[in-house]
Design a protein around this motif. Structure first.
Motif, short mmCIF file in Angstrom:
data_model
loop_
_atom_site.label_atom_id
_atom_site.label_comp_id
_atom_site.label_asym_id
_atom_site.label_seq_id
_atom_site.Cartn_x
_atom_site.Cartn_y
_atom_site.Cartn_z
N GLY A 11 -25.97 -7.66 142.47
CA GLY A 11 -25.16 -7.40 141.28
C GLY A 11 -23.79 -8.07 141.31
O GLY A 11 -23.34 -8.64 140.31
N ALA A 12 -23.14 -8.05 142.48
CA ALA A 12 -21.79 -8.62 142.57
C ALA A 12 -21.80 -10.14 142.37
O ALA A 12 -20.81 -10.72 141.92
N SER A 13 -22.93 -10.77 142.66
CA SER A 13 -22.98 -12.24 142.56
C SER A 13 -23.33 -12.71 141.15
O SER A 13 -23.33 -13.92 140.89
N VAL A 14 -23.62 -11.78 140.24
CA VAL A 14 -23.87 -12.14 138.83
C VAL A 14 -23.11 -11.19 137.92
O VAL A 14 -23.63 -10.75 136.89
N LYS A 15 -21.87 -10.88 138.30
CA LYS A 15 -21.17 -9.83 137.54
C LYS A 15 -20.45 -10.37 136.31
O LYS A 15 -20.04 -9.60 135.45
N ASN A 16 -20.27 -11.69 136.21
CA ASN A 16 -19.65 -12.29 135.03
C ASN A 16 -20.10 -13.75 134.91
O ASN A 16 -20.87 -14.24 135.75
N ILE A 39 -33.08 -11.73 141.55
CA ILE A 39 -31.76 -11.36 141.04
C ILE A 39 -31.73 -9.89 140.64
O ILE A 39 -32.70 -9.34 140.14
N SER A 40 -30.57 -9.26 140.90
CA SER A 40 -30.34 -7.85 140.52
C SER A 40 -29.77 -7.79 139.11
O SER A 40 -29.43 -8.80 138.51
N ALA A 41 -29.59 -6.56 138.65
CA ALA A 41 -28.87 -6.33 137.39
C ALA A 41 -27.42 -6.80 137.56
O ALA A 41 -26.88 -6.79 138.67
N MET A 42 -26.81 -7.23 136.46
CA MET A 42 -25.46 -7.79 136.54
C MET A 42 -24.42 -6.69 136.81
O MET A 42 -24.42 -5.65 136.14
N GLY A 43 -23.52 -6.96 137.75
CA GLY A 43 -22.42 -6.04 138.03
C GLY A 43 -22.92 -4.62 138.24
O GLY A 43 -23.80 -4.37 139.05
N LYS A 44 -22.36 -3.72 137.45
CA LYS A 44 -22.71 -2.29 137.61
C LYS A 44 -23.71 -1.83 136.54
O LYS A 44 -23.73 -0.66 136.15
N MET A 45 -24.53 -2.76 136.04
CA MET A 45 -25.42 -2.43 134.93
C MET A 45 -26.48 -1.38 135.28
O MET A 45 -26.90 -0.62 134.42
N THR A 46 -26.90 -1.33 136.54
CA THR A 46 -27.88 -0.29 136.88
C THR A 46 -27.27 1.10 136.68
O THR A 46 -27.94 2.00 136.15
N ASN A 47 -26.01 1.25 137.06
CA ASN A 47 -25.34 2.54 136.81
C ASN A 47 -25.23 2.80 135.32
O ASN A 47 -25.40 3.94 134.87
N ALA A 48 -24.95 1.76 134.54
CA ALA A 48 -24.83 1.93 133.09
C ALA A 48 -26.16 2.39 132.49
O ALA A 48 -26.20 3.30 131.65
N LEU A 67 -25.66 2.28 125.14
CA LEU A 67 -26.53 1.11 125.02
C LEU A 67 -25.78 -0.05 124.36
O LEU A 67 -25.90 -1.21 124.77
N GLN A 68 -24.96 0.30 123.37
CA GLN A 68 -24.18 -0.76 122.72
C GLN A 68 -23.21 -1.42 123.71
O GLN A 68 -23.04 -2.63 123.71
N ALA A 69 -22.62 -0.60 124.58
CA ALA A 69 -21.69 -1.14 125.58
C ALA A 69 -22.42 -2.11 126.52
O ALA A 69 -21.90 -3.17 126.89
N VAL A 70 -23.64 -1.74 126.89
CA VAL A 70 -24.45 -2.60 127.76
C VAL A 70 -24.74 -3.93 127.06
O VAL A 70 -24.63 -5.02 127.64
N GLN A 71 -25.06 -3.82 125.78
CA GLN A 71 -25.37 -5.01 124.98
C GLN A 71 -24.12 -5.91 124.87
O GLN A 71 -24.23 -7.13 125.00
N GLU A 72 -22.97 -5.28 124.67
CA GLU A 72 -21.73 -6.07 124.58
C GLU A 72 -21.38 -6.73 125.90
O GLU A 72 -20.93 -7.88 125.94
N PHE A 73 -21.59 -6.02 127.00
CA PHE A 73 -21.30 -6.59 128.33
C PHE A 73 -22.11 -7.88 128.53
O PHE A 73 -21.57 -8.93 128.88
N HIS A 74 -23.41 -7.79 128.27
CA HIS A 74 -24.24 -8.99 128.44
C HIS A 74 -23.88 -10.05 127.40
O HIS A 74 -23.87 -11.25 127.69
#
Ligand code: ADP
Ligand code: ASP
Ligand code: MG
Length: 425
Positions: A11-16, A39-48, A67-74
């Motif tokens: 996650g940390a290696s694909v956080k942005n 590859i893992s989920a980006m950043g802290k997306m699994t927690n989200a 869910l909208q916040a997750v969509q905006e993050f990506h």
């Protein structure tokens, strides 16, 4: 057979967007190699995603906003990676978000673990779709591979068990012809997730992407695995707790599995066995300084005891269980006691028994432990002690023991030839 590498990016290696570009530049450093990229989920997306699931379960009304916040993050990362979102990526993501919206429209009333896996697995699906499309976009040809079709598991949602025969056959059947065709040298797939059958997604347990890399490597008889981390490699302590921690440049599989088991969270404990079984070397490397060698984990035990290493697990509770009538704690009691722990899904970190007392150190978790303590109290005298630290020192010296225990109150102590453990206040 063809030499293949497996690279795992957490996650940390694909956080942005910048870190996704960095992943691409690492892959370019290995232009001669055939690589399966996990590859893992980006950043802290699994927690989200866990948050979304929890809201749907508890019927709080915020699941949709989350869910909208997750969509905006990506969406933000995508907008920084592409001038214009590739059409196929946009439509794949839209289908995923629509399905998720459908799933959370009604509260989850049954099979919570099943729903967990159907929802949370999307972190990895989305991250790999984005990275794969980005690589394609910059001219790094690759194929997106659906791990749900390859990593075959049982139906034990959230902690699925791998069916090794099926998995190996599926992975080989999918990837070997692809690489042999010479179409490209890179396949991109997901960590953490698998499939019980074509409709039911499963997950392998939190932090399971390292394990996924080992599953692919085992199945393909890969020449090596590299897991790319935000640390220089495996250190002799967690640098978040001990900034002066030192790099262990070569440790054996045995040492690595012991460290992971005792709680060194840099490698998922299940990762080592499949690699050891096939003698596949595991490199733990820094995605910040990819040219540095990092830590090599293989059969060589020569350097294992050169540097003492230690693991501190905070927030531990010591549960002391005694018979009510001063009777001995015997095998019958122990089997009954273990049964209660298993029923409540409480993992034992350390245990010790005496004539009339059995003591167990566990991770603090008020909710889980309340049920366990209630059950145990029906039959036994139960007391507990909290919050404690569980300190494990491998290859200990008097100096390091002194440093880690001075001015502390030792509640439990256990020593073997290589390892000493303390529950301390
Ligand atoms: P990933 O991005 O692959 O999920 P993790 O966050 O799970 O990576 O693992 C890397 C983290 O592990 C580091 O940031 C570090 O704080 C922690 N860590 C704990 N123990 C150790 C150790 N002995 N050596 C290196 N890192 C450690
Ligand atoms: N994304 C999963 C998690 O955060 C798996 C992993 O990153 O290893 O637990
Ligand atoms: Mg992790």
């Amino acid at each position: 057979m063809m030499a293949m590498k497996v690279f795992k990016f957490g996650g940390a290696s694909v956080k942005n967007a910048e870190s996704v570009r960095n992943v691409a530049s690492i892959l370019k450093m290995y232009e001669e190699s055939t690589i399966v990229v996990i590859i893992s989920a980006m950043g802290k997306m699994t927690n989200a995603f866990e948050g979304i699931w929890k809201s749907a379960l508890l019927r709080d009304k915020t699941a949709k906003e989350q869910l909208q916040a997750v969509q905006e993050f990506h969406g933000q990362i995508i907008s920084e990676l592409f001038e214009e979102t590739p059409r196929s990526l946009a439509s794949q993501l839209e289908a995923i978000y629509n399905e998720l919206e459908d799933r959370i429209k009604n509260p989850i009333t049954a099979k919570p673990n099943y729903f967990y896996d159907q929802i949370v697995s999307n972190g990895e699906i989305i991250s790999t779709l984005i990275v794969s499309a980005y690589l394609q976009h910059i001219g790094v040809s690759n194929r997106w591979i659906d791990a749900r079709k390859l990593v075959k598991t049982d139906y034990n949602y959230r902690e699925a068990k791998v069916d090794w025969n099926k998995t190996r056959a599926q992975i080989k059947a999918e990837l070997l012809p692809y690489f042999e065709s010479g179409e490209s040298r890179i396949a991109v797939s997901q960590g953490f997730i698998g499939g019980a059958d074509h409709l039911n997604t499963t997950t392998l347990g939190r932090e399971g992407s390292d394990y996924s890399a080992a599953i692919f490597a085992y199945s393909l008889d890969a020449e090596q695995v590299s897991i790319w981390k935000d640390v220089p490699g495996v250190l002799n302590a967690d640098p978040r707790q001990y900034p002066n921690a030192e790099l262990l440049s070569n440790i054996s599989y045995k040492e690595a599995v012991e460290l992971a088991y005792y709680g060194a969270s840099v490698i998922h404990p299940k990762t080592i066995q499949p690699l050891q079984n096939k003698n596949i070397p595991l490199w733990v490397k820094s995605f910040v300084e990819p040219e540095k060698s990092g830590t090599l984990i293989d059969n060589n035990t020569a350097a294992d005891s050169l540097i003492p290493s230690f693991i501190v697990k905070q927030n531990q509770r010591l549960i002391s269980i005694a018979t009510r009538d001063f009777a001995f704690i015997v095998e019958d009691n122990l089997s009954d006691i273990f049964h209660h722990f298993a029923n409540h899904g409480v993992k034992i970190n350390i245990m010790q028994n005496s004539a009339i007392n059995f003591s167990v150190g566990v991770d603090e978790d008020e909710q889980k432990l309340e049920g366990l303590l209630n059950d145990l109290s029906n039959q036994y005298e139960v007391r507990y002690n909290t919050p404690l630290d569980l300190v494990t020192i491998r290859h200990f010296t008097p100096e390091i023991v002194d440093e880690l225990t001075k001015n502390r109150n030792i509640i439990v102590e256990q020593r073997t030839r290589n390892t000493v453990r303390f529950l301390i206040r």
